[in-house]
Design an enzyme around this catalytic site. Structure first.
Site, mmCIF file in Angstrom:
data_model
loop_
_atom_site.group_PDB
_atom_site.id
_atom_site.type_symbol
_atom_site.label_atom_id
_atom_site.label_comp_id
_atom_site.label_asym_id
_atom_site.label_seq_id
_atom_site.Cartn_x
_atom_site.Cartn_y
_atom_site.Cartn_z
ATOM 1 N NE ARG A 138 11.840 14.797 -3.935
ATOM 2 C CZ ARG A 138 11.910 14.055 -2.839
ATOM 3 N NH1 ARG A 138 13.007 13.360 -2.581
ATOM 4 N NH2 ARG A 138 10.904 14.013 -2.004
ATOM 5 C CG HIS A 146 13.107 2.994 -1.115
ATOM 6 N ND1 HIS A 146 13.848 2.106 -0.363
ATOM 7 C CD2 HIS A 146 13.583 4.236 -0.805
ATOM 8 C CE1 HIS A 146 14.742 2.771 0.351
ATOM 9 N NE2 HIS A 146 14.588 4.062 0.114
ATOM 10 C CG ASP A 147 9.074 7.052 -0.645
ATOM 11 O OD1 ASP A 147 10.249 7.006 -0.247
ATOM 12 O OD2 ASP A 147 8.593 8.041 -1.258
ATOM 13 C CG ASP A 205 12.908 -0.937 -1.555
ATOM 14 O OD1 ASP A 205 13.307 -0.367 -2.594
ATOM 15 O OD2 ASP A 205 13.369 -0.687 -0.424
ATOM 16 C CB SER A 227 16.499 5.023 2.515
ATOM 17 O OG SER A 227 16.945 5.260 1.221
#
Length: 398
Positions: free
Chosen positions: A235, A371-372, A338, A165
């Site tokens: 967040r 993505h994580d 992602d 990232s």
């Protein structure tokens, strides 16, 4: 001359790499960090963590670069939360980045809030926290600060720079700005420039923070307040982008949270609502709202091709120009689910490297974790990194 202070701590939490040590390096007024914005940051400090031992010729150093809300605690228990490091699966004895073989360094970026100079630091001109008076930073600024520390440690060339990232952006910046100082590089789930969609998500988060009345125009410390609600919303919005629809459905579906039926109100009826609220309000305990503003802005400004051209006095340039002449060995990795940094972004990096005949391998990993995935238990990623680092070590003679 710069002075070095080491506040060394050993960690022995479950799953953590033993022998982890935390340090702070202080760069004095004689070593300012010249920022892309045209001002000097001085003095400044870098907080960093090390794992493993540096060998005699200092050829086994691996620099780990962290993502937006990450920090230097990659593989040890976090001092604030007590949880394992954010890359605990990847870094440690016997793991893909093996601390029995390599000396691993992970720094908190400039602009951060875990020990490196950022908006929470004291401005020597006012003896008050910088707040919004902290200079705007870039990914290039973060990397030049890292390079100053690596030089201070006496390491001429890093064996590897790896990160996902925003960490992947730093990897690419290292390879473009200091090609002779990077033997191998692993940019994961990243891009060579921030997309309009990602800038848009960041703007939503920043506006949420600024709309919180406790933000106080960035001077919340002086007013003994904190924009916890705004930061939590920022967040929550960002966290959605780190996941995939499949992962959200598998984990939560439309399941209700501790109730048999909906309440016809605005409590957290659904598990996904409760999960996001938990993510938001635990985040405010470990992160600074102004740091979030500055770091997201640094990511928005990242455009490696344009930055490389500007720094070399050119009106324009291509991404391939940023890598021209490189001898670094690259391993680029992406994930099928992602949507924040899709595989097409990684392919653009690979195509640019191919255009300059660079040594590059590429893998798109099948995953529905979004993505994580680069932070999670992904065996194919582990196998890819292990194979690439092992081959690079043999080429390096390690």
């Amino acid at each position: 001359m710069a002075t070095m202070t080491n506040a060394e701590t050993s960690f022995d939490a479950e799953g953590a790499a033993s022998g982890a040590q935390s340090h702070v390096h202080v760069f004095g007024p004689d070593q300012p960090l010249r920022l892309d914005g045209g001002v000097d940051l001085t003095p400044f400090e870098i907080a960093y963590q090390t794992y493993g031992e540096l060998n005699a010729d200092k050829s086994n150093a691996v620099l780990i670069t962290h993502a937006l809300t990450g920090d230097q605690h990659a593989a040890n228990a976090h001092p604030s939360t007590g949880k394992a490091g954010w890359w605990n699966h990847m870094v440690g004895p016997g793991r893909p980045i093996d601390t029995d073989k390599y000396f691993v360094i992970c720094q908190n970026v400039v602009g951060g809030c875990l020990g490196t100079t950022g908006p929470t630091a004291i401005n020597p001109a006012t003896n008050e926290p910088y707040g919004l008076n902290f200079p705007v930073i870039t990914i290039g600024d973060m990397v030049r600060a890292q390079a100053m520390l690596v030089e201070a440690l006496g390491i001429e060339q890093l064996f590897c720079v790896a990160g996902g990232s925003m960490g992947g952006m730093q990897v690419l910046e290292w390879c473009a700005s200091f090609p002779e100082r990077v033997f191998s590089a692993i940019p994961i789930a990243t891009a060579a420039r921030h997309s309009a969609q990602n800038i848009a998500f960041h703007e939503v988060g920043r506006q949420a923070i600024m709309a919180d009345p406790n933000w106080q125009s960035g001077n919340y410390n002086a007013h003994d307040s904190y924009p916890s609600k705004g930061l939590a919303v920022a967040r929550m919005a960002a966290h959605i982008t780190y996941l995939s629809e499949a992962a959200l459905h598998r984990k939560f579906g439309r399941n209700l949270q501790d109730r048999e039926s909906v309440t016809y109100g605005f409590e957290a009826d659904f598990q996904i609502e409760s999960y996001l609220r938990h993510q938001g309000f635990t985040f405010v305990d470990r992160f600074d709202a102004n740091a979030y503003l500055f770091i997201t802005r640094a990511m928005d400004y990242f455009d490696l091709a344009a930055d490389h051209a500007r720094r070399n006095g050119l009106e324009s340039g291509t991404l391939a120009d940023a890598f021209r002449g490189t001898t670094t060995r690259f391993c680029v990795a992406s994930f099928t689910s992602d949507w924040l940094y899709p595989t097409s972004e990684s392919r653009q990096i690979v195509h640019a490297l191919n255009a300059v005949a660079a040594n590059v391998s590429f893998v798109e990993i099948e995953s529905d974790k979004g993505h994580d995935a680069f932070l999670l238990d992904e065996p194919e990623l582990f196998a890819t990194i292990s194979g690439f680092i092992g081959a690079s070590a043999r080429a390096r003679g390690l």
